[in-house]
Motif scaffolding. Structure first.
Motif, PDB file in Angstrom:
ATOM      1  N   GLY A  61       0.757  -1.245   0.000  1.00  0.00           N
ATOM      2  CA  GLY A  61       0.000   0.000   0.000  1.00  0.00           C
ATOM      3  C   GLY A  61       0.783   1.288   0.000  1.00  0.00           C
ATOM      4  N   ALA A  62       2.109   1.234  -0.029  1.00  0.00           N
ATOM      5  CA  ALA A  62       2.907   2.461  -0.034  1.00  0.00           C
ATOM      6  C   ALA A  62       3.242   2.841  -1.476  1.00  0.00           C
ATOM      7  CB  ALA A  62       4.187   2.273   0.776  1.00  0.00           C
ATOM      8  N   ASP A  67       8.524   4.607  -7.721  1.00  0.00           N
ATOM      9  CA  ASP A  67       8.060   3.270  -8.084  1.00  0.00           C
ATOM     10  C   ASP A  67       7.667   3.229  -9.559  1.00  0.00           C
ATOM     11  OD1 ASP A  67       8.319   2.514  -5.417  1.00  0.00           O
ATOM     12  OD2 ASP A  67       6.229   3.023  -4.957  1.00  0.00           O
ATOM     13  N   PRO A  68       7.793   2.075 -10.214  1.00  0.00           N
ATOM     14  CA  PRO A  68       7.233   1.935 -11.565  1.00  0.00           C
ATOM     15  C   PRO A  68       5.743   2.253 -11.544  1.00  0.00           C
ATOM     16  CG  PRO A  68       8.618   0.052 -10.991  1.00  0.00           C
ATOM     17  CD  PRO A  68       8.466   0.848  -9.737  1.00  0.00           C
ATOM     18  N   LEU A  69       5.258   2.860 -12.601  1.00  0.00           N
ATOM     19  CA  LEU A  69       3.856   3.281 -12.628  1.00  0.00           C
ATOM     20  C   LEU A  69       2.910   2.108 -12.433  1.00  0.00           C
ATOM     21  CD1 LEU A  69       1.760   5.491 -12.975  1.00  0.00           C
ATOM     22  CD2 LEU A  69       1.927   5.177 -15.463  1.00  0.00           C
ATOM     23  N   TRP A  70       3.209   0.974 -13.054  1.00  0.00           N
ATOM     24  CA  TRP A  70       2.319  -0.185 -12.924  1.00  0.00           C
ATOM     25  C   TRP A  70       2.222  -0.638 -11.478  1.00  0.00           C
ATOM     26  CZ3 TRP A  70       3.948  -4.733 -10.787  1.00  0.00           C
ATOM     27  CH2 TRP A  70       5.341  -4.957 -10.734  1.00  0.00           C
ATOM     28  N   LEU A  71       3.349  -0.547 -10.738  1.00  0.00           N
ATOM     29  CA  LEU A  71       3.343  -0.960  -9.337  1.00  0.00           C
ATOM     30  C   LEU A  71       2.567   0.044  -8.489  1.00  0.00           C
ATOM     31  CD1 LEU A  71       4.305  -2.924  -7.177  1.00  0.00           C
ATOM     32  CD2 LEU A  71       6.431  -1.592  -7.010  1.00  0.00           C
ATOM     33  N   ALA A  72       2.727   1.330  -8.793  1.00  0.00           N
ATOM     34  CA  ALA A  72       1.992   2.357  -8.063  1.00  0.00           C
ATOM     35  C   ALA A  72       0.488   2.188  -8.253  1.00  0.00           C
ATOM     36  CB  ALA A  72       2.431   3.740  -8.522  1.00  0.00           C
ATOM     37  N   LEU A  73       0.078   1.908  -9.488  1.00  0.00           N
ATOM     38  CA  LEU A  73      -1.352   1.717  -9.758  1.00  0.00           C
ATOM     39  C   LEU A  73      -1.876   0.451  -9.074  1.00  0.00           C
ATOM     40  CD1 LEU A  73      -1.485   2.688 -13.543  1.00  0.00           C
ATOM     41  CD2 LEU A  73      -2.158   4.071 -11.569  1.00  0.00           C
ATOM     42  N   LEU A  78      -5.148   0.063  -2.011  1.00  0.00           N
ATOM     43  CA  LEU A  78      -4.906   0.008  -0.573  1.00  0.00           C
ATOM     44  C   LEU A  78      -4.202   1.254  -0.052  1.00  0.00           C
ATOM     45  CD1 LEU A  78      -3.963  -3.673   0.371  1.00  0.00           C
ATOM     46  CD2 LEU A  78      -5.917  -2.336   1.133  1.00  0.00           C
ATOM     47  N   SER A  79      -3.484   1.975  -0.907  1.00  0.00           N
ATOM     48  CA  SER A  79      -2.776   3.167  -0.446  1.00  0.00           C
ATOM     49  C   SER A  79      -3.738   4.203   0.118  1.00  0.00           C
ATOM     50  CB  SER A  79      -1.979   3.790  -1.597  1.00  0.00           C
ATOM     51  OG  SER A  79      -2.829   4.441  -2.528  1.00  0.00           O
ATOM     52  N   LEU A  80      -4.976   4.150  -0.341  1.00  0.00           N
ATOM     53  CA  LEU A  80      -6.006   5.063   0.135  1.00  0.00           C
ATOM     54  C   LEU A  80      -6.261   4.910   1.631  1.00  0.00           C
ATOM     55  CD1 LEU A  80      -8.153   7.128  -0.813  1.00  0.00           C
ATOM     56  CD2 LEU A  80      -9.678   5.211  -1.237  1.00  0.00           C
ATOM     57  N   PHE A  81      -5.933   3.743   2.184  1.00  0.00           N
ATOM     58  CA  PHE A  81      -6.256   3.457   3.578  1.00  0.00           C
ATOM     59  C   PHE A  81      -5.007   3.288   4.453  1.00  0.00           C
ATOM     60  CE2 PHE A  81      -9.542   1.635   0.797  1.00  0.00           C
ATOM     61  CZ  PHE A  81     -10.598   2.455   1.163  1.00  0.00           C
ATOM     62  N   VAL A  82      -3.845   3.697   3.931  1.00  0.00           N
ATOM     63  CA  VAL A  82      -2.611   3.628   4.714  1.00  0.00           C
ATOM     64  C   VAL A  82      -2.315   5.024   5.251  1.00  0.00           C
ATOM     65  CG1 VAL A  82      -0.152   3.104   4.702  1.00  0.00           C
ATOM     66  CG2 VAL A  82      -1.722   1.728   3.319  1.00  0.00           C
ATOM     67  N   PRO A  83      -2.526   5.266   6.553  1.00  0.00           N
ATOM     68  CA  PRO A  83      -2.313   6.612   7.097  1.00  0.00           C
ATOM     69  C   PRO A  83      -0.834   6.933   7.247  1.00  0.00           C
ATOM     70  CG  PRO A  83      -2.935   5.109   8.848  1.00  0.00           C
ATOM     71  CD  PRO A  83      -3.010   4.321   7.568  1.00  0.00           C
ATOM     72  N   ASP A 145      11.635  14.134  -3.244  1.00  0.00           N
ATOM     73  CA  ASP A 145      10.233  13.782  -3.005  1.00  0.00           C
ATOM     74  C   ASP A 145       9.842  12.470  -3.679  1.00  0.00           C
ATOM     75  OD1 ASP A 145       9.656  15.875  -1.370  1.00  0.00           O
ATOM     76  OD2 ASP A 145       8.671  17.107  -2.885  1.00  0.00           O
ATOM     77  N   ALA A 146      10.674  11.978  -4.578  1.00  0.00           N
ATOM     78  CA  ALA A 146      10.375  10.689  -5.222  1.00  0.00           C
ATOM     79  C   ALA A 146      10.385   9.555  -4.213  1.00  0.00           C
ATOM     80  CB  ALA A 146      11.384  10.404  -6.333  1.00  0.00           C
ATOM     81  N   ARG A 147      11.052   9.760  -3.070  1.00  0.00           N
ATOM     82  CA  ARG A 147      11.131   8.704  -2.050  1.00  0.00           C
ATOM     83  C   ARG A 147      10.077   8.867  -0.958  1.00  0.00           C
ATOM     84  NH1 ARG A 147      16.426  10.315  -3.008  1.00  0.00           N
ATOM     85  NH2 ARG A 147      16.478  11.557  -1.083  1.00  0.00           N
ATOM     86  N   VAL A 148       9.268   9.921  -1.051  1.00  0.00           N
ATOM     87  CA  VAL A 148       8.253  10.195  -0.026  1.00  0.00           C
ATOM     88  C   VAL A 148       6.970   9.439  -0.364  1.00  0.00           C
ATOM     89  CG1 VAL A 148       6.877  11.978   1.094  1.00  0.00           C
ATOM     90  CG2 VAL A 148       9.249  12.461   0.425  1.00  0.00           C
ATOM     91  N   VAL A 149       6.369   8.814   0.639  1.00  0.00           N
ATOM     92  CA  VAL A 149       5.120   8.072   0.442  1.00  0.00           C
ATOM     93  C   VAL A 149       3.985   9.063   0.191  1.00  0.00           C
ATOM     94  CG1 VAL A 149       3.475   6.463   1.483  1.00  0.00           C
ATOM     95  CG2 VAL A 149       5.926   6.200   1.891  1.00  0.00           C
TER      96      VAL A 149
END
Length: 241
Positions: A61-62, A67-73, A78-83, A145-149
């Motif tokens: 979820g991070a 990250d590669p775009l396919w992995l981010a998508l 789940l990233s929506l629910f990772v505070p 910022d590329a390394r920031v969640v």
């Protein structure tokens, strides 16, 4: 005081009338998706603070711009629910319950999730664009910022609040949400603040597409027989979930 009460009825009257009945009758049963979102966020928050769970939550979820775009998508649902780890989780849980809950009653669960993911994806895609532009551009971001969640649920909350304000005629509230995000960037210019602004732009574009679609349907005679123009200050009828 009377003028304030009159303004509140004008600003939030339609939204209050839509939400009040289902919540009084069903309480939390009226918002099963919002309750599920709160439970999932709580579970992920607990897991990512455990030695055994941090890497697992990161892997599912991070989302980072590096990250590669396919992995981010793939991780976006789940990233929506990772505070965020550095912010109090109770604030995020309260925002999700209130904003997602109101939207679920007014718009239905699938529309609410659609708006949430539009807002989240707008922030995610902006981060990649901003880093490619670099810090020399007004829209650019530093390479670090590329390394920031990504922002997690906050961009979705902002986007949903803005859409609800527009959809139900609470224009001052919607404007205040947008202004607060602009102030956030001005005071503390960081990735999260700019992703919130990107979420606002993405949801505004979605709202424009909704209006354009309705106008096209009306123009080409797809309006149902006997239907009338929308009620309320938004010019659109309330959506029944």
């Amino acid at each position: 005081m009377k003028s304030i009460a009159r303004w509140a009825r004008t600003e939030w009257g339609l939204l209050h009338a839509t939400v009040r009945g289902p919540l009084l009758k069903l309480r939390l049963r009226a918002v099963p998706m919002a309750v599920t979102a709160v439970c999932l966020t709580t579970l992920l928050q607990f897991a990512q603070n455990q030695p055994w769970g941090y890497r697992f939550v990161e892997n599912i979820g991070a989302v980072r711009a590096q990250d590669p775009l396919w992995l981010a998508l793939l991780r976006t649902p789940l990233s929506l629910f990772v505070p965020a780890l550095d912010l109090p989780v109770w604030g995020a849980l309260a925002q999700i319950l209130v904003v997602f809950g109101i939207a679920e009653v007014c718009l239905g669960w699938w529309r609410t999730l659609t708006i949430a993911y539009v807002a989240t994806l707008a922030g995610t895609l902006y981060a990649r664009l901003g880093i490619s532009l670099g810090p020399g551009s007004p829209l650019g971001l530093p390479a670090s910022d590329a390394r920031v969640v990504d922002t997690g649920p906050s961009a979705a909350v902002v986007g949903i609040a803005l859409y609800l304000g527009w959809r139900y005629g609470a224009y001052v509230t919607a404007g205040a949400v947008a202004a607060a995000m602009a102030v956030e960037v001005g005071v503390k210019e960081n990735l999260a603040g700019k992703e919130h602004l990107a979420a606002i732009v993405g949801v505004a574009a979605l709202g424009g597409a909704v209006v354009a679609g309705r106008r096209l349907r009306n123009r080409y005679g797809h309006r149902r027989p006997g239907s009338r123009a929308g009620s309320g200050r938004s010019g659109l009828p309330p959506i029944q979930s």
